[in-house]
Design a protein around this motif. Sequence first.
Motif, short mmCIF file in Angstrom:
data_model
loop_
_atom_site.label_atom_id
_atom_site.label_comp_id
_atom_site.label_asym_id
_atom_site.label_seq_id
_atom_site.Cartn_x
_atom_site.Cartn_y
_atom_site.Cartn_z
N ALA A 275 7.46 9.27 28.15
CA ALA A 275 8.14 7.99 27.90
C ALA A 275 8.25 7.16 29.17
O ALA A 275 8.32 5.94 29.12
N THR A 276 8.24 7.82 30.32
CA THR A 276 8.26 7.08 31.59
C THR A 276 7.06 6.13 31.65
O THR A 276 7.19 4.93 31.92
N MET A 277 5.89 6.69 31.39
CA MET A 277 4.67 5.88 31.43
C MET A 277 4.67 4.91 30.26
O MET A 277 4.15 3.78 30.37
N VAL B 109 12.25 -1.30 23.80
CA VAL B 109 13.16 -0.19 23.47
C VAL B 109 12.64 1.11 24.06
O VAL B 109 11.53 1.54 23.75
N ASP B 110 13.46 1.72 24.92
CA ASP B 110 13.17 3.07 25.39
C ASP B 110 13.75 4.01 24.33
O ASP B 110 14.96 4.19 24.24
N GLY B 111 12.85 4.57 23.55
CA GLY B 111 13.29 5.46 22.47
C GLY B 111 12.77 6.86 22.65
O GLY B 111 12.41 7.53 21.68
N HIS C 165 6.45 14.98 23.15
CA HIS C 165 6.81 16.32 23.66
C HIS C 165 8.31 16.60 23.63
O HIS C 165 8.72 17.70 23.95
N LYS C 166 9.11 15.62 23.27
CA LYS C 166 10.53 15.93 23.11
C LYS C 166 10.77 16.36 21.65
O LYS C 166 10.44 17.45 21.29
N LEU C 167 11.28 15.48 20.81
CA LEU C 167 11.72 15.96 19.50
C LEU C 167 10.59 16.33 18.52
O LEU C 167 10.82 17.06 17.57
C1 LIG Z 1 13.20 11.78 28.73
C2 LIG Z 1 13.52 10.36 28.71
C3 LIG Z 1 12.69 9.43 29.35
C4 LIG Z 1 11.51 9.85 30.16
O1 LIG Z 1 10.55 10.50 29.36
P1 LIG Z 1 9.44 11.44 29.95
O2 LIG Z 1 8.73 11.94 28.76
O3 LIG Z 1 10.14 12.53 30.70
O4 LIG Z 1 8.58 10.63 30.85
C5 LIG Z 1 13.01 8.10 29.23
N1 LIG Z 1 14.08 7.69 28.53
C6 LIG Z 1 14.90 8.56 27.90
C7 LIG Z 1 16.07 8.04 27.11
C8 LIG Z 1 14.64 9.93 27.96
O5 LIG Z 1 15.44 10.79 27.34
#
Ligand SMILES: *Cc1c(COP(=O)(O)O)cnc(C)c1O
Length: 470
Positions: free
Chosen positions: A139-141, A259-261, A291-293
């Motif tokens: 999500a950073t990228m 939106v950072d989701g 790779h998170k949820l």
């Molecule tokens: C984890 C996270 C990021 C960064 O995501 P990566 O996959 O580690 O690059 C950005 N925003 C939120 C809200 C996050 O939980």
Amino acid sequence: MPKDFKPALDIAYRESLRFLDTVRDGPADARFDQAEARRRLVTDLPEEPMADERVIEDLVAAAEGGIVPRMGGRFFGFVIGGTHPAGVAADWLSAAWDDPPGTPLASPFGCAVDTIAGEWAVELLGLPREASVGIVTGATMGNFVCICAARYRLLEQLGWDVEEKGLFCAPEITVIASEELHPTVNLGLRMAGFGAGRVIRVATGDNDVMRMDAFAEALEATQGPVLVCATAGLINTGHCDPFREISTLIKSRPAWLHVDGAFGLWAQASPRTKHLTDCVELADSWSVDAHKLLNTPYDGAFAIVRDKDAHAGAMSFQASYLPQPLGARDPSHFVPELSRRARGTAIYATIRALGRRGIREAIEGLHDNSLYMAQLLTGEPGISCLNDVVFNQAIYRMSAENGDAAGADRLTDAVAIRVRESGEAWFQTAEWQGRRVMRCSISDHSTTRADIERAAQAVIDAYRAVVSVG
Ligand SMILES: *Cc1c(COP(=O)(O)O)cnc(C)c1O
């Protein structure tokens, strides 16, 4: 002589299975630190070749006990964890295929898989079908790519070609974001030349949500185009900024809502949690992790942009040695990379294995486990949950017997450390509104109710032990 892959792959296969078969029974923490890991690994640059199978055997031996098991069911740190068999297997295959999804002439298959994985993500997340997708490392990228697309379009509307002229002497764009903006969005803004210090910070209220009166004020105090960065899934509370209100307020201005989701956008996948992300589809761009949820292997995330031309305008480039077959989609036009890992393959396989229903159930499972953990922990006098648990995130604080805040800070840290050291579960602490809190992110689909009970008991036992010694 072509190399024989079998001996090394056989070991990797056997050892992967052994790890995955035993990970749930073992401790929830690594048994050694980075310094010890370096001692176990050979750190002198090797001069001579070595048999592949020896390399893999040594690697496995060095790693023994050193992997924090994010897929073991009792890891509650950060917002990471978990894999599915189809995703891991597809990841192995994509390494074997060595088929980078860029330049469709050389990678028709990789490009197709990447494209489909992106289309499925848009559909699962209820985002506009016309949106374009770049599969990135995280999500950073994703935040960075989306911010670049915003920069391209907002300046283009003012007659400024940022790709050609850069930012020196460009018209100004106001950036508004909440005080709780994730630091990686800041990084994206820095990399895109906006500068973190120029961002207008909006105060937050309950559960860290951006306050709309403060937002409206910040908006009114500025003129011209505005880039708003909001969050679906605030890292400490799991709540979302109010997308409906933000969208309405910015309507009268040239504006872009990003939106950072990273994890929270997955609330869209279930009717039980969809109200949290109400109107998120009105935004212009979204960054969200696989790779998170979704529990794909690392690394994989989506940069999703409604305005496809802005997305490609910010990321694509031409070269005569990279010819494009007619009608083919080149995924590398939507990411800041040319050669890249086929990270879409594991995503494709994971979505295929779970289906829409499996994903919905996985997300609901994380939420249910989060509620259950809150219920068990707050049943213990002295442990409180500081947020309204609406998704997978919760923050806890342990109180001291004399009601002392500094004592509570110390106890909260001590409990998390004690639980980690016991190997029963993995928690970490952080500072939240000036207080120490123990964070609990439930992100691994394989966590069971029994895991939650075991972890909660470990926390309660640790608290009782440390509170009694003061
Ligand atoms: C984890 C996270 C990021 C960064 O995501 P990566 O996959 O580690 O690059 C950005 N925003 C939120 C809200 C996050 O939980």
